[in-house]
Write an enzyme that holds these catalytic residues in place. Structure first.
Site, PDB file in Angstrom:
ATOM      1  N   GLN A 283     -20.468  79.646  16.649  1.00 29.77           N
ATOM      2  CA  GLN A 283     -21.499  79.860  17.668  1.00 29.77           C
ATOM      3  C   GLN A 283     -20.967  80.598  18.889  1.00 29.77           C
ATOM      4  O   GLN A 283     -21.404  80.363  20.010  1.00 29.77           O
ATOM      5  CB  GLN A 283     -22.170  78.535  18.071  1.00 29.77           C
ATOM      6  CG  GLN A 283     -23.001  77.958  16.909  1.00 29.77           C
ATOM      7  CD  GLN A 283     -23.981  76.882  17.337  1.00 29.77           C
ATOM      8  OE1 GLN A 283     -23.755  76.154  18.283  1.00 29.77           O
ATOM      9  NE2 GLN A 283     -25.098  76.807  16.627  1.00 29.77           N
TER      10      GLN A 283
ATOM     11  N   MET B 239     -54.682  95.740  18.576  1.00 29.23           N
ATOM     12  CA  MET B 239     -54.313  96.957  19.298  1.00 29.23           C
ATOM     13  C   MET B 239     -53.638  97.949  18.355  1.00 29.23           C
ATOM     14  O   MET B 239     -53.859  99.155  18.430  1.00 29.23           O
ATOM     15  CB  MET B 239     -53.395  96.615  20.470  1.00 29.23           C
ATOM     16  CG  MET B 239     -53.214  97.741  21.473  1.00 29.23           C
ATOM     17  SD  MET B 239     -54.777  98.279  22.205  1.00 29.23           S
ATOM     18  CE  MET B 239     -54.785  97.329  23.737  1.00 29.23           C
TER      19      MET B 239
END
Lengths: 186, 583
Positions: B115, B481
């Site tokens: 990580q 859109m």
């Protein structure tokens, strides 16, 4: 609803074309950027140039004030006057940038660059290389029977010219520092 | 005597000293020491989101609706990378947020540890500033500086990356009052430029105020001063999407939002004005249309706190660098002291012209007895919530533009939308942030079904914290859109712009324990909205609307303001190949 046919420019007083606009001519500017010497500050400055599509012709950076943790970044850039203004404004808003000086605007700055050139050759070429180096006030900083390393200081143009002359004489490698610059006068 | 404490405790202490009451976050290995400290106190409330992107948008919603900085806390690696969209969103819209990320211990940085991500490297271009703190002694001062940077000048997101060993180690806490930041942006405008503007205002025949998010960011005083200035001068005022509410939509001088989907009268006024007074807006491409034909006959003044916004896109005649509230205060003083002069005769003519444009009624749409038109749904929502203590968030797309057109905002900080970045998935987590800041207010997120699904996991957060956010979904089963652009620009080839396999939103709501309402008949709409408003808890309102409605008016890409499209009939061939490459 039907299309509205609107006349282009419903007022007739457009002076837009008369108004002096920013020039489209590209200019070369030397900027001196004083920054806090903290990790990542160079990446911030370079990232700004790459991220916004500005040019870097030359870049030099070193700490100039150890006690004050200040580094000086000298950037030579090109762009239209509007782009140059943008570059300065964008640099100015980086939190760790203390000051941005446009040395080109503040007066023709003193600009110097250092170049190291390795030239390999024998016989007449070697002699000619030394002769030209003398004319350019370049110093020999390393020598073997087959090669020289020349150290030359001056404007970028001077180093370009010196390199051009050395090329047929056996130029094999070149290292340049990029431009360091100061404004003239007090 | 400096206080000694661990880095983790410093984080919580600094939050308290900065007056932070809410932190949005998600725990993980590299921030566990901080979560320990949060567990041990009750002053700072932690809100567990369901995804780190949600934490950042929630913090943005909190910040936009309160004017205070929003705070988020996420772990290293994926926690930090998930925050990137929200950080970029906040940067584009100048929203003050402070984000804390955990980092692997300093001695493991660079080793590709579990990580690990180069968080400051990744977030450098999407924060106003960021810091990797490698010494516990510097942590507290860095946090105080971070709050100062986020909220001073042009606000924006900042990030502090804290390695785990720095959180565990003990160091001395720097008090907030000790901080003397070098970062002090100029807030007062140049008086000679302000006087020049006052002179221009006295002479102007066709002036217009063009205001933006900077007015709202400048604080409530700026909105007050703006109102005073508008009333005193009688000039018309328009605003960008980000600036809605700074001047009341019910105000007499309000001519509506401008821009790509702005009102006809606003765009025409911008095009034909002879004095444009830009207050805290940035000549965004959604606003200017074709730059070479942007407001060709006007003198332009620009008030902005960010020097890089001035002359970036549009060359201005009167640049004023400074904070909106400070500059407006001086401008009012100067203008009043010079005798409150305006060219009343010319102004009357100008208003006559504007009223002619208003008479076009550009928001007119074709109603329907059988299908709910999205515009109608918003008109009813507006009518039924008018006067309530109301906050509106949106996602991004057609519904966002319709919300801006059909809902009225009378106060600043009441409208949360992703303007610059256009982040689908913004609205729902933002509404959670708003509701936490205003527990008793009505918080509505106007959404499209596609945007809403992008951060739907936050329904868990809304349930856990009993946040009665209303998700008003205009469901057209399309990426509306995108579909509209494909119709206008891409030969009606609707490539991947419809939503297949949509969930049953009512059942989805019920699966989380929330309430779901579906409505498809216009006759049932009012009752359904009232049911939504009266329910004490989160509601998913699935409003099935007309599937092929286009959003108008519209300035097509590559066209100037005075070549707006007003309705379906005029759209054919409206955008030429030159405009098609624009977004």
């Amino acid at each position: 609803m039907s299309a509205l046919r609107i006349k282009k420019g419903s007022t007739s007083h457009s002076a837009y074309n008369l108004r002096p606009d920013f020039s489209d001519v590209e200019e070369r500017h030397t900027l001196a950027i004083l920054v806090e010497n903290e990790p990542g500050v160079l990446a911030r400055v370079i990232g700004l140039f790459s991220g916004r599509g500005y040019n870097i012709e030359s870049l030099t950076v070193a700490e100039v004030d150890h006690a004050g943790h200040l580094s000086r970044i000298t950037v030579v850039t090109t762009g239209t006057p509007q782009v140059i203004e943008q570059i300065k404004a964008q640099l100015g808003r980086i939190v760790t940038v203390h000051d941005v000086h446009d040395l080109t605007v503040e007066g023709r700055p003193v600009e110097r660059e250092l170049g190291l050139l390795k030239v390999a050759g024998k016989g007449d070429d070697r002699v000619e290389a030394l002769r030209i180096a003398d004319i350019f006030r370049a110093n020999v900083v390393d020598s073997t029977l087959e090669s020289f390393v020349f150290e030359i200081t001056g404007t970028s143009d001077k180093i370009d010219a010196f390199a051009d002359l050395m090329r047929p004489l056996g130029l094999v490698e070149i290292a340049r520092t990029g431009v360091a610059a100061l404004a003239r006068g007090a | 005597m400096t206080r000694q404490m661990t880095g983790a405790k410093m984080v919580v202490q600094a939050l308290k000293d900065q007056g932070v009451d809410t932190v949005f976050g998600y725990p993980g290995g590299a921030v566990l020491p901080i979560y320990d400290e949060i567990f041990l106190q009750n002053d700072v409330k932690h809100v567990l989101v369901r995804h780190e992107q949600g934490a950042i948008h929630a913090a943005e919603g909190y910040a936009r609706s309160t004017g205070k900085p929003g705070v988020a806390l996420v772990t290293s690696g994926p926690g930090a990378t998930n925050a990137v969209t929200g950080l970029t969103d906040a940067l584009m819209d100048s929203i003050p947020i402070v984000v804390f990320t955990g980092q692997v211990p300093t001695f493991m940085i660079g080793s590709d540890a579990f990580q690990e991500a180069d968080t400051v490297g990744i977030t450098r271009p999407c924060t106003k500033h960021n810091w990797l703190v490698k010494e516990t002694d510097k942590l507290a001062s860095t946090i105080h500086e971070a709050f100062h940077v986020a909220t001073s000048g042009r606000p924006g997101p900042v990030l502090i990356d804290i390695p785990k060993d720095v959180q565990f180690a003990t160091g001395s806490y720097t008090e907030k009052k000790v901080l003397k930041s070098r970062y002090q942006p100029q807030v007062k405008g140049d008086l000679s430029a302000i006087t020049e503007l006052a002179e221009a205002m006295e002479k102007a025949k066709r002036p217009v105020f063009y205001t933006g998010g900077g007015v709202i960011n400048s604080g409530p005083a700026a909105s007050q001063l703006l109102r005073e200035l508008v009333e005193a001068t009688g000039f018309p005022i328009t605003s960008t999407l980000m600036g809605l509410g700074a001047y009341p939509a019910s105000g007499e001088k309000w001519i509506g939002m401008l821009g790509m989907h702005g009102l006809y009268e606003a765009n025409m006024a911008m095009h034909d004005c002879d004095l444009m007074i830009n207050i805290g807006a940035r000549f965004d491409d959604r606003i200017t249309g074709l730059i070479s034909k942007f407001s060709p006959g006007s003198k332009k003044a620009h008030i902005d706190i960010d020097a890089s916004s001035i002359n970036k896109v549009i060359h201005v005649d009167i640049p004023i660098l400074g904070d909106v509230a400070h500059v407006l205060e001086d401008l009012l003083k100067v203008w009043k002291s010079r005798g409150r002069k305006t060219n009343t005769e010319a102004l009357t003519k100008w208003w006559t012209q504007i009223n002619e444009w208003r008479a076009v009624k550009c928001l007119t749409y074709t109603g329907s007895e059988t299908t709910i038109k999205p515009q109608y749904a918003l008109e009813r929502l507006e009518a039924l919530t008018k006067g309530m203590d109301r906050y509106i968030c949106t996602e991004v797309g057609q519904h966002q533009m319709w919300a801006a057109q059909f809902l009225g905002f009378d106060d600043p900080n009441r409208w949360m939308t992703s303007g610059g970045l256009g982040t689908m998935g913004y609205g729902f987590p933002a509404s959670i942030g708003v509701q936490l800041a205003h527990p008793d207010a009505l918080v509505i997120n106007v959404a499209g079904e596609a945007s809403w699904l992008m951060n739907m996991q936050e329904l868990g957060t809304a349930m856990q914290y009993r946040l009665p956010v209303k998700q008003f979904i205009l469901n057209n089963e399309r990426l509306g859109m995108v579909r509209q652009w494909q119709q206008l620009l891409h030969g009606e080839r609707y490539s991947s712009s419809w939503s297949e396999s949509l969930p049953d939103f009512v059942k989805l709501a019920e699966a989380f324990g929330a309430k779901g309402i579906q409505v498809s008949d216009p006759k049932d709409l009012d009752d359904a909205i009232m049911e939504m408003l009266n329910y004490d808890g989160p509601v998913l309102f699935d409003c099935l609307v007309e599937k092929h409605e286009n959003c108008f008016p519209m300035i097509p890409s590559g066209k100037p303001h005075n070549e707006m499209l007003l309705g379906d009939a005029s759209t054919e061939g409206a955008i030429q190949s030159g405009g098609a490459v624009l977004v």
